[in-house]
Scaffold this motif. Structure first.
Motif, PDB file in Angstrom:
ATOM      1  N   PHE A   1       0.821  -1.205   0.000  1.00 54.41           N
ATOM      2  CA  PHE A   1       0.000   0.000   0.000  1.00 54.41           C
ATOM      3  C   PHE A   1       0.862   1.267   0.000  1.00 54.41           C
ATOM      4  CE2 PHE A   1      -2.385   3.461   1.814  1.00 54.41           C
ATOM      5  CZ  PHE A   1      -3.603   3.375   1.149  1.00 54.41           C
ATOM      6  N   ASP A   2       1.903   1.284   0.828  1.00 57.21           N
ATOM      7  CA  ASP A   2       2.717   2.484   0.996  1.00 57.21           C
ATOM      8  C   ASP A   2       3.524   2.845  -0.243  1.00 57.21           C
ATOM      9  OD1 ASP A   2       1.649   2.691   3.515  1.00 57.21           O
ATOM     10  OD2 ASP A   2       3.433   1.919   4.543  1.00 57.21           O
ATOM     11  N   THR A   3       3.618   1.954  -1.228  1.00 59.97           N
ATOM     12  CA  THR A   3       4.331   2.261  -2.469  1.00 59.97           C
ATOM     13  C   THR A   3       3.381   2.676  -3.600  1.00 59.97           C
ATOM     14  OG1 THR A   3       4.290  -0.034  -3.251  1.00 59.97           O
ATOM     15  CG2 THR A   3       6.183   0.631  -1.895  1.00 59.97           C
ATOM     16  N   LEU A   4       2.081   2.695  -3.335  1.00 58.75           N
ATOM     17  CA  LEU A   4       1.116   3.118  -4.350  1.00 58.75           C
ATOM     18  C   LEU A   4       1.294   4.605  -4.665  1.00 58.75           C
ATOM     19  CD1 LEU A   4      -2.109   1.353  -3.020  1.00 58.75           C
ATOM     20  CD2 LEU A   4      -0.874   0.795  -5.140  1.00 58.75           C
ATOM     21  N   PRO A   5       0.880   5.022  -5.862  1.00 57.79           N
ATOM     22  CA  PRO A   5       0.925   6.454  -6.183  1.00 57.79           C
ATOM     23  C   PRO A   5       0.076   7.266  -5.201  1.00 57.79           C
ATOM     24  CG  PRO A   5       0.523   5.148  -8.157  1.00 57.79           C
ATOM     25  CD  PRO A   5       0.421   4.211  -6.983  1.00 57.79           C
ATOM     26  N   ALA A   6       0.460   8.518  -4.999  1.00 60.54           N
ATOM     27  CA  ALA A   6      -0.190   9.393  -4.019  1.00 60.54           C
ATOM     28  C   ALA A   6      -1.711   9.471  -4.164  1.00 60.54           C
ATOM     29  CB  ALA A   6       0.431  10.786  -4.066  1.00 60.54           C
ATOM     30  N   PRO A   7      -2.285   9.585  -5.382  1.00 62.03           N
ATOM     31  CA  PRO A   7      -3.755   9.685  -5.459  1.00 62.03           C
ATOM     32  C   PRO A   7      -4.478   8.473  -4.862  1.00 62.03           C
ATOM     33  CG  PRO A   7      -2.775  10.392  -7.522  1.00 62.03           C
ATOM     34  CD  PRO A   7      -1.670   9.789  -6.699  1.00 62.03           C
ATOM     35  N   LEU A   8      -3.932   7.273  -5.035  1.00 62.98           N
ATOM     36  CA  LEU A   8      -4.556   6.073  -4.472  1.00 62.98           C
ATOM     37  C   LEU A   8      -4.435   6.065  -2.956  1.00 62.98           C
ATOM     38  CD1 LEU A   8      -4.093   5.335  -7.522  1.00 62.98           C
ATOM     39  CD2 LEU A   8      -4.067   2.975  -6.744  1.00 62.98           C
ATOM     40  N   ARG A   9      -3.248   6.368  -2.457  1.00 59.53           N
ATOM     41  CA  ARG A   9      -3.057   6.406  -0.999  1.00 59.53           C
ATOM     42  C   ARG A   9      -3.967   7.458  -0.374  1.00 59.53           C
ATOM     43  NH1 ARG A   9       2.270   6.948  -2.402  1.00 59.53           N
ATOM     44  NH2 ARG A   9       2.355   8.921  -1.245  1.00 59.53           N
TER      45      ARG A   9
ATOM     46  N   GLY B   1       2.118  -2.348  -7.881  1.00 61.08           N
ATOM     47  CA  GLY B   1       2.938  -1.227  -7.448  1.00 61.08           C
ATOM     48  C   GLY B   1       2.346   0.110  -7.840  1.00 61.08           C
ATOM     49  N   ASP B   2       1.687   0.174  -9.001  1.00 65.75           N
ATOM     50  CA  ASP B   2       1.115   1.433  -9.471  1.00 65.75           C
ATOM     51  C   ASP B   2      -0.401   1.416  -9.540  1.00 65.75           C
ATOM     52  OD1 ASP B   2       3.616   2.566  -9.774  1.00 65.75           O
ATOM     53  OD2 ASP B   2       3.791   1.981 -11.877  1.00 65.75           O
ATOM     54  N   ASP B   3      -1.014   0.300  -9.141  1.00 64.60           N
ATOM     55  CA  ASP B   3      -2.460   0.190  -9.264  1.00 64.60           C
ATOM     56  C   ASP B   3      -3.018  -0.735  -8.189  1.00 64.60           C
ATOM     57  OD1 ASP B   3      -1.708  -2.374 -10.045  1.00 64.60           O
ATOM     58  OD2 ASP B   3      -2.311  -2.121 -12.127  1.00 64.60           O
ATOM     59  N   ILE B   4      -4.348  -0.781  -8.113  1.00 68.07           N
ATOM     60  CA  ILE B   4      -5.043  -1.758  -7.283  1.00 68.07           C
ATOM     61  C   ILE B   4      -6.029  -2.457  -8.207  1.00 68.07           C
ATOM     62  CG2 ILE B   4      -6.558  -2.191  -5.309  1.00 68.07           C
ATOM     63  CD1 ILE B   4      -5.586   0.464  -4.100  1.00 68.07           C
ATOM     64  N   VAL B   5      -5.925  -3.781  -8.276  1.00 73.06           N
ATOM     65  CA  VAL B   5      -6.806  -4.578  -9.125  1.00 73.06           C
ATOM     66  C   VAL B   5      -7.744  -5.374  -8.230  1.00 73.06           C
ATOM     67  CG1 VAL B   5      -6.909  -6.421 -10.851  1.00 73.06           C
ATOM     68  CG2 VAL B   5      -5.068  -4.717 -10.950  1.00 73.06           C
TER      69      VAL B   5
ATOM     70  N   SER C   1     -16.183 -13.983 -14.223  1.00 76.12           N
ATOM     71  CA  SER C   1     -14.838 -13.743 -14.759  1.00 76.12           C
ATOM     72  C   SER C   1     -14.783 -12.455 -15.576  1.00 76.12           C
ATOM     73  CB  SER C   1     -14.377 -14.931 -15.606  1.00 76.12           C
ATOM     74  OG  SER C   1     -15.244 -15.086 -16.726  1.00 76.12           O
ATOM     75  N   GLY C   2     -15.914 -11.941 -16.009  1.00 77.00           N
ATOM     76  CA  GLY C   2     -15.985 -10.682 -16.752  1.00 77.00           C
ATOM     77  C   GLY C   2     -16.227  -9.477 -15.865  1.00 77.00           C
ATOM     78  N   VAL C   3     -16.054  -9.645 -14.549  1.00 76.57           N
ATOM     79  CA  VAL C   3     -16.246  -8.539 -13.609  1.00 76.57           C
ATOM     80  C   VAL C   3     -14.896  -8.228 -12.969  1.00 76.57           C
ATOM     81  CG1 VAL C   3     -17.377  -7.794 -11.475  1.00 76.57           C
ATOM     82  CG2 VAL C   3     -18.626  -9.228 -13.119  1.00 76.57           C
ATOM     83  N   HIS C   4     -14.438  -7.000 -13.130  1.00 72.66           N
ATOM     84  CA  HIS C   4     -13.184  -6.593 -12.493  1.00 72.66           C
ATOM     85  C   HIS C   4     -13.105  -5.080 -12.437  1.00 72.66           C
ATOM     86  CE1 HIS C   4     -11.505  -5.756 -16.499  1.00 72.66           C
ATOM     87  NE2 HIS C   4     -12.128  -6.844 -16.861  1.00 72.66           N
ATOM     88  N   ALA C   5     -12.209  -4.613 -11.609  1.00 67.67           N
ATOM     89  CA  ALA C   5     -12.010  -3.171 -11.448  1.00 67.67           C
ATOM     90  C   ALA C   5     -10.526  -2.891 -11.268  1.00 67.67           C
ATOM     91  CB  ALA C   5     -12.791  -2.656 -10.234  1.00 67.67           C
ATOM     92  N   CYS C   6     -10.144  -1.687 -11.650  1.00 62.86           N
ATOM     93  CA  CYS C   6      -8.757  -1.267 -11.491  1.00 62.86           C
ATOM     94  C   CYS C   6      -8.719   0.203 -11.100  1.00 62.86           C
ATOM     95  CB  CYS C   6      -7.991  -1.474 -12.797  1.00 62.86           C
ATOM     96  SG  CYS C   6      -6.230  -1.051 -12.660  1.00 62.86           S
ATOM     97  N   GLU C   7      -7.878   0.511 -10.129  1.00 64.54           N
ATOM     98  CA  GLU C   7      -7.618   1.880  -9.696  1.00 64.54           C
ATOM     99  C   GLU C   7      -6.169   2.191 -10.039  1.00 64.54           C
ATOM    100  OE1 GLU C   7      -8.703   2.687  -5.547  1.00 64.54           O
ATOM    101  OE2 GLU C   7      -9.557   0.678  -5.516  1.00 64.54           O
TER     102      GLU C   7
END
Length: 182
Positions: free
Chosen positions: A20-28, A120-124, A144-150
């Protein structure tokens, strides 16, 4: 908006502090707030048109097709979060909490359990379990066709993309956009 939380938050706990602590600032920033926070941005929504697709979208209270502003209110306390996404006069509410190492999200009549991962750069978000009315389990293979990414854009904005499609029903919804979380 409240100050950044000093305690372990839902997403930090599920991803682990190291990831979590290595995620980009907007996600944190979005996931470290305690109390109530409101984020604004833009969203584009496309919806499936078949009868079964529309029924499934109604059962989970998905937004209508369109393009325009989005407002996301997140209320976080005691390891739980309530998200309300306001899109074109429609409020899509969900409740999130941790259970069995998964992120549980109650959306309308359906409760999803998501495995969270990060490169490292996203949350899936990947579906690990689904129940209707909190009781009836459904086969995970159907989802299997349901997913999200931040993620974070080069412009420093929080970016999101959610796709939901089911066998027989086809596409339910695909929405993507950004929020200003500075």
């Amino acid at each position: 908006m409240s100050d950044l939380a000093s305690t372990e938050t839902l997403f930090r706990r599920l991803l682990g502090a190291d990831r979590f602590d290595t995620l980009p600032a907007p996600l944190r920033t979005l996931h470290l707030r305690a109390g109530r926070a409101v984020w604004r941005g833009e969203v584009e929504v496309t919806r499936g048109t078949g009868a079964l697709s529309r029924l499934c979208a109604w059962a989970t209270r998905l937004p209508r097709a369109g393009h325009g502003p989005i407002e996301v209110e997140i209320v976080a306390s005691d390891g739980r979060e309530q998200w309300t996404r306001h899109i074109d006069g429609h409020a899509m509410r969900s409740r999130l909490w941790a259970g069995d190492g998964l992120l549980n999200e109650r959306l309308g009549l359906v409760t999803f359990a998501f495995a969270l991962s990060s490169g490292g750069d996203d949350i899936v978000w990947t579906v690990a379990r689904v129940r209707v009315l909190g009781l009836l389990p459904l086969p995970v293979a159907w989802f299997s066709g349901v997913h999200a990414c931040e993620s974070a854009g080069d412009d420093g904005r929080y970016r999101f993309e959610v796709v939901a499609a089911l066998p027989l029903a086809g596409p339910l919804v695909h929405y993507r956009g950004w929020l200003a979380v500075a």
